[in-house]
Design a protein around this motif. Structure first.
Motif, PDB file in Angstrom:
ATOM      1  N   GLN A   1      -5.276 -26.056  13.367  1.00 57.67           N
ATOM      2  CA  GLN A   1      -5.009 -26.679  14.660  1.00 57.67           C
ATOM      3  C   GLN A   1      -6.185 -27.542  15.112  1.00 57.67           C
ATOM      4  O   GLN A   1      -5.988 -28.559  15.778  1.00 57.67           O
ATOM      5  N   ILE A   2      -7.409 -27.166  14.768  1.00 60.75           N
ATOM      6  CA  ILE A   2      -8.566 -28.013  15.070  1.00 60.75           C
ATOM      7  C   ILE A   2      -8.386 -29.389  14.439  1.00 60.75           C
ATOM      8  O   ILE A   2      -8.605 -30.424  15.077  1.00 60.75           O
ATOM      9  N   THR A   3      -7.973 -29.404  13.176  1.00 65.09           N
ATOM     10  CA  THR A   3      -7.805 -30.694  12.494  1.00 65.09           C
ATOM     11  C   THR A   3      -6.649 -31.489  13.079  1.00 65.09           C
ATOM     12  O   THR A   3      -6.734 -32.714  13.215  1.00 65.09           O
TER      13      THR A   3
ATOM     14  N   VAL B   1      -1.792 -30.164   0.526  1.00 65.00           N
ATOM     15  CA  VAL B   1      -1.414 -31.543   0.855  1.00 65.00           C
ATOM     16  C   VAL B   1      -2.176 -32.014   2.096  1.00 65.00           C
ATOM     17  O   VAL B   1      -2.666 -33.152   2.158  1.00 65.00           O
ATOM     18  N   THR B   2      -2.310 -31.136   3.090  1.00 62.07           N
ATOM     19  CA  THR B   2      -3.047 -31.474   4.311  1.00 62.07           C
ATOM     20  C   THR B   2      -4.509 -31.795   4.003  1.00 62.07           C
ATOM     21  O   THR B   2      -5.063 -32.778   4.515  1.00 62.07           O
ATOM     22  N   PHE B   3      -5.132 -30.998   3.154  1.00 64.09           N
ATOM     23  CA  PHE B   3      -6.523 -31.230   2.762  1.00 64.09           C
ATOM     24  C   PHE B   3      -6.673 -32.561   2.028  1.00 64.09           C
ATOM     25  O   PHE B   3      -7.618 -33.330   2.281  1.00 64.09           O
ATOM     26  N   SER B   4      -5.741 -32.859   1.132  1.00 65.34           N
ATOM     27  CA  SER B   4      -5.779 -34.117   0.387  1.00 65.34           C
ATOM     28  C   SER B   4      -5.695 -35.318   1.324  1.00 65.34           C
ATOM     29  O   SER B   4      -6.421 -36.312   1.152  1.00 65.34           O
TER      30      SER B   4
ATOM     31  N   ALA C   1      -8.495 -27.740  22.035  1.00 63.82           N
ATOM     32  CA  ALA C   1      -9.602 -28.138  22.905  1.00 63.82           C
ATOM     33  C   ALA C   1     -10.887 -28.289  22.102  1.00 63.82           C
ATOM     34  O   ALA C   1     -11.667 -29.229  22.317  1.00 63.82           O
ATOM     35  N   THR C   2     -11.108 -27.374  21.155  1.00 63.48           N
ATOM     36  CA  THR C   2     -12.306 -27.431  20.315  1.00 63.48           C
ATOM     37  C   THR C   2     -12.300 -28.683  19.442  1.00 63.48           C
ATOM     38  O   THR C   2     -13.304 -29.407  19.366  1.00 63.48           O
ATOM     39  N   GLY C   3     -11.172 -28.943  18.779  1.00 66.85           N
ATOM     40  CA  GLY C   3     -11.072 -30.109  17.906  1.00 66.85           C
ATOM     41  C   GLY C   3     -11.294 -31.410  18.658  1.00 66.85           C
ATOM     42  O   GLY C   3     -12.029 -32.297  18.201  1.00 66.85           O
ATOM     43  N   THR C   4     -10.667 -31.529  19.828  1.00 66.28           N
ATOM     44  CA  THR C   4     -10.827 -32.745  20.627  1.00 66.28           C
ATOM     45  C   THR C   4     -12.271 -32.913  21.080  1.00 66.28           C
ATOM     46  O   THR C   4     -12.825 -34.018  21.040  1.00 66.28           O
ATOM     47  N   SER C   5     -12.914 -31.828  21.523  1.00 64.64           N
ATOM     48  CA  SER C   5     -14.303 -31.893  21.988  1.00 64.64           C
ATOM     49  C   SER C   5     -15.249 -32.278  20.855  1.00 64.64           C
ATOM     50  O   SER C   5     -16.139 -33.118  21.035  1.00 64.64           O
ATOM     51  N   ILE C   6     -15.072 -31.670  19.696  1.00 63.88           N
ATOM     52  CA  ILE C   6     -15.977 -31.924  18.570  1.00 63.88           C
ATOM     53  C   ILE C   6     -15.886 -33.369  18.106  1.00 63.88           C
ATOM     54  O   ILE C   6     -16.897 -34.070  17.985  1.00 63.88           O
ATOM     55  N   VAL C   7     -14.665 -33.856  17.846  1.00 63.28           N
ATOM     56  CA  VAL C   7     -14.541 -35.214  17.303  1.00 63.28           C
ATOM     57  C   VAL C   7     -14.930 -36.266  18.331  1.00 63.28           C
ATOM     58  O   VAL C   7     -15.524 -37.306  17.982  1.00 63.28           O
ATOM     59  N   SER C   8     -14.618 -36.039  19.605  1.00 60.81           N
ATOM     60  CA  SER C   8     -15.002 -37.016  20.629  1.00 60.81           C
ATOM     61  C   SER C   8     -16.518 -37.076  20.776  1.00 60.81           C
ATOM     62  O   SER C   8     -17.093 -38.152  20.983  1.00 60.81           O
ATOM     63  N   ALA C   9     -17.191 -35.916  20.656  1.00 58.63           N
ATOM     64  CA  ALA C   9     -18.656 -35.893  20.743  1.00 58.63           C
ATOM     65  C   ALA C   9     -19.284 -36.621  19.559  1.00 58.63           C
ATOM     66  O   ALA C   9     -20.266 -37.358  19.720  1.00 58.63           O
ATOM     67  N   ILE C  10     -18.713 -36.440  18.363  1.00 58.83           N
ATOM     68  CA  ILE C  10     -19.236 -37.114  17.169  1.00 58.83           C
ATOM     69  C   ILE C  10     -19.066 -38.628  17.283  1.00 58.83           C
ATOM     70  O   ILE C  10     -19.985 -39.406  16.995  1.00 58.83           O
ATOM     71  N   VAL C  11     -17.895 -39.069  17.723  1.00 56.73           N
ATOM     72  CA  VAL C  11     -17.648 -40.509  17.878  1.00 56.73           C
ATOM     73  C   VAL C  11     -18.540 -41.085  18.977  1.00 56.73           C
ATOM     74  O   VAL C  11     -19.132 -42.160  18.818  1.00 56.73           O
TER      75      VAL C  11
ATOM     76  N   VAL D   1     -14.025 -30.435   5.998  1.00 58.41           N
ATOM     77  CA  VAL D   1     -14.744 -29.191   5.686  1.00 58.41           C
ATOM     78  C   VAL D   1     -14.058 -28.001   6.360  1.00 58.41           C
ATOM     79  O   VAL D   1     -13.895 -26.928   5.760  1.00 58.41           O
ATOM     80  N   ILE D   2     -13.627 -28.199   7.599  1.00 57.48           N
ATOM     81  CA  ILE D   2     -12.957 -27.121   8.333  1.00 57.48           C
ATOM     82  C   ILE D   2     -11.662 -26.706   7.637  1.00 57.48           C
ATOM     83  O   ILE D   2     -11.366 -25.515   7.488  1.00 57.48           O
ATOM     84  N   ILE D   3     -10.891 -27.695   7.167  1.00 56.65           N
ATOM     85  CA  ILE D   3      -9.618 -27.367   6.517  1.00 56.65           C
ATOM     86  C   ILE D   3      -9.861 -26.717   5.151  1.00 56.65           C
ATOM     87  O   ILE D   3      -9.077 -25.868   4.703  1.00 56.65           O
ATOM     88  N   LEU D   4     -10.957 -27.053   4.483  1.00 58.84           N
ATOM     89  CA  LEU D   4     -11.289 -26.398   3.216  1.00 58.84           C
ATOM     90  C   LEU D   4     -11.581 -24.917   3.437  1.00 58.84           C
ATOM     91  O   LEU D   4     -11.125 -24.058   2.672  1.00 58.84           O
TER      92      LEU D   4
END
Length: 452
Positions: A267-269, A329-332, A396-406, A433-436
């Motif tokens: 769900q994070i991804t 498939v999702t990881f690929s 909420a975690t996924g959105t916060s992490i990627v928005s902070a990185i961008v 990495v998270i999905i792995l």
């Protein structure tokens, strides 16, 4: 029974539609309210954070209040939130309206799955869980396109206005069809758990959204420490009282815990990607909000359509084939996104997201069904509450992490288009990495079920 599932599903559908539709509007809101990338994401993060605080209480609420009363309360919360946002004059009021909507969704979301678990025969659980997932999975397919068209034609406020009739229809259907199947068992409400839950999630999310700050600053290190300490206290408190708001004992089932961790990571991804793509299309490729919405439509429709079909596969063949295939498939797809991120055409984005959603459609609902299957009937409402909580908190975690990185990349001097592309690539690598990690844990957990 089907009508009751439909009524609760419509409310959950509306919640996800608003969430994904608003992701499309972020560039517009940033300009209109003069806010930055890591501030505007609180439109989604604030909502998901509220949902993730309410959902864990669903098992307690279900035992103490009638199902119909809970549904009506949830509906009215959501309706008030829509009205507040449609009329909001400033950004803080806009976020407040989203928080009110989160209260409604947090109550309603677990009701749908609890109705399925209580009233559906065991040999049809996979299919009906897939149908329940389909109702909410259609929303990400419609949300971005709906948001893009509405923003481009009549303005972002109509995203809220146009959902009001849908909520009223849900209210009418639910009032007439939802029945009480279990006995009410009044008990003492665990207010300390609620307080610790709020500080846990708020601390962690505030910390994640300030990843670019020095760790010793309160906004990063202080917030994360507060969140982790609150989590430890919450677990200790829940294990020492008779009727905890969250039953952490079921996490002692390692197979269920493995599914829960993988479910959280997946769900994070999903939510991280739903933030990255619309912003990349508009800020890097300079396309319109309508185009941004249309690009994710085919993939989201595929993921939604696969949900009940993949549930039938689980009913017939077990969890191994759909979950293994879907997660790989999702990881690929995420790896392809990561390698291509510096220069992705809109066609490339459409194809890669289509592949990603094929994997999500095969695996996502089945991970939830497979995890709950290893719990006893008495534990399933608590397991459902934990999984739904993790789903919202992960968003909420996924959105916060990627928005902070961008945002960290955008804050540097240079070409903003290139810096946004660089930030997007770094965020995609983190998601890969998270999905792995999720795949490794999931393969172990599912294998244990198959061996049994």
């Amino acid at each position: 029974m089907i009508a009751a599932i439909l009524a609760t599903g419509l409310m959950s559908f509306a919640g996800v539609v608003v969430e994904t539709a608003m992701n499309i509007t972020f560039p517009v809101l940033m300009t209109e309210f003069n806010v930055t990338t890591n501030i505007v994401q609180w439109m989604t993060t604030g909502y998901l954070l509220t949902v993730s605080m309410i959902v864990p209480l669903s098992a307690t609420l279900k035992r103490q209040f009638k199902t119909r009363s809970l549904f009506i309360t949830a509906n009215l919360f959501f309706l008030c939130g829509l009205i507040i946002d449609a009329c909001a004059a400033n950004f803080p009021l806009l976020v407040f309206g989203r928080i009110i909507q989160g209260c409604g969704t947090g109550i309603a979301l677990p009701l749908m799955f609890n109705i399925i678990l209580e009233q559906i025969p065991d040999n049809q659980i996979g299919m009906m869980m897939g149908l329940g997932t389909l109702i909410t999975a259609i929303a990400p397919a419609i949300g971005p396109t709906f948001g893009g068209i509405v923003v481009a034609s009549i303005g972002w406020r109509y995203i809220f206005y146009l959902l009001i009739p849908l909520i009223l229809i849900s209210l009418i259907i639910g009032y007439k069809s939802i029945e009480q199947k279990t006995r009410i068992q009044p008990s003492q409400f665990d207010f300390l758990s609620v307080l610790l839950l709020i500080t846990t999630f708020t601390g962690l999310i505030v910390g994640f959204s300030h990843l670019g700050s020095p760790f010793w600053h309160w906004s990063l290190g202080g917030a994360l420490v507060l969140g982790l300490l609150s989590l430890l206290l919450l677990i200790w408190h829940s294990l020492t009282i008779k009727e905890p708001a969250i039953n952490f004992y079921i996490l002692g089932n390692r197979i269920f815990s493995g599914h829960a961790i993988a479910f959280f990571c997946l769900q994070i991804t999903a939510l991280g990607l739903s933030f990255l793509i619309p912003n990349y299309v508009q800020l890097v490729n300079k396309s319109s909000s309508t185009v941004a919405g249309l690009l994710v439509l085919p993939g989201a429709l595929l993921g939604a359509a696969l949900a009940p079909f993949s549930g039938r596969i689980l009913d017939s063949l077990g969890p191994k084939k759909p979950i293994y295939t879907g997660s790989l498939v999702t990881f690929s797809a995420l790896l392809l996104f990561s390698f291509s991120a510096l220069k992705m055409s809109n066609i490339m984005i459409l194809i890669m997201y289509f592949l990603y959603m094929f994997g999500i459609g095969l695996s996502f609902g089945n991970i939830m069904t497979s995890g709950l299957s290893v719990l006893t009937e008495e534990q399933q409402s608590d397991g459902n509450a934990i999984l739904n909580t993790l789903q919202q908190f992960a968003g909420a975690t996924g959105t916060s992490i990627v928005s902070a990185i961008v945002a960290l990349s955008q804050n540097k001097n240079g070409n903003q288009v290139y810096l946004t592309a660089i930030g997007t690539q770094r965020a995609l690598i983190v998601l890969s990495v998270i999905i792995l990690v999720a795949i490794l844990i999931l393969f172990w957990a599912v294998a244990r079920i198959v061996k049994k």
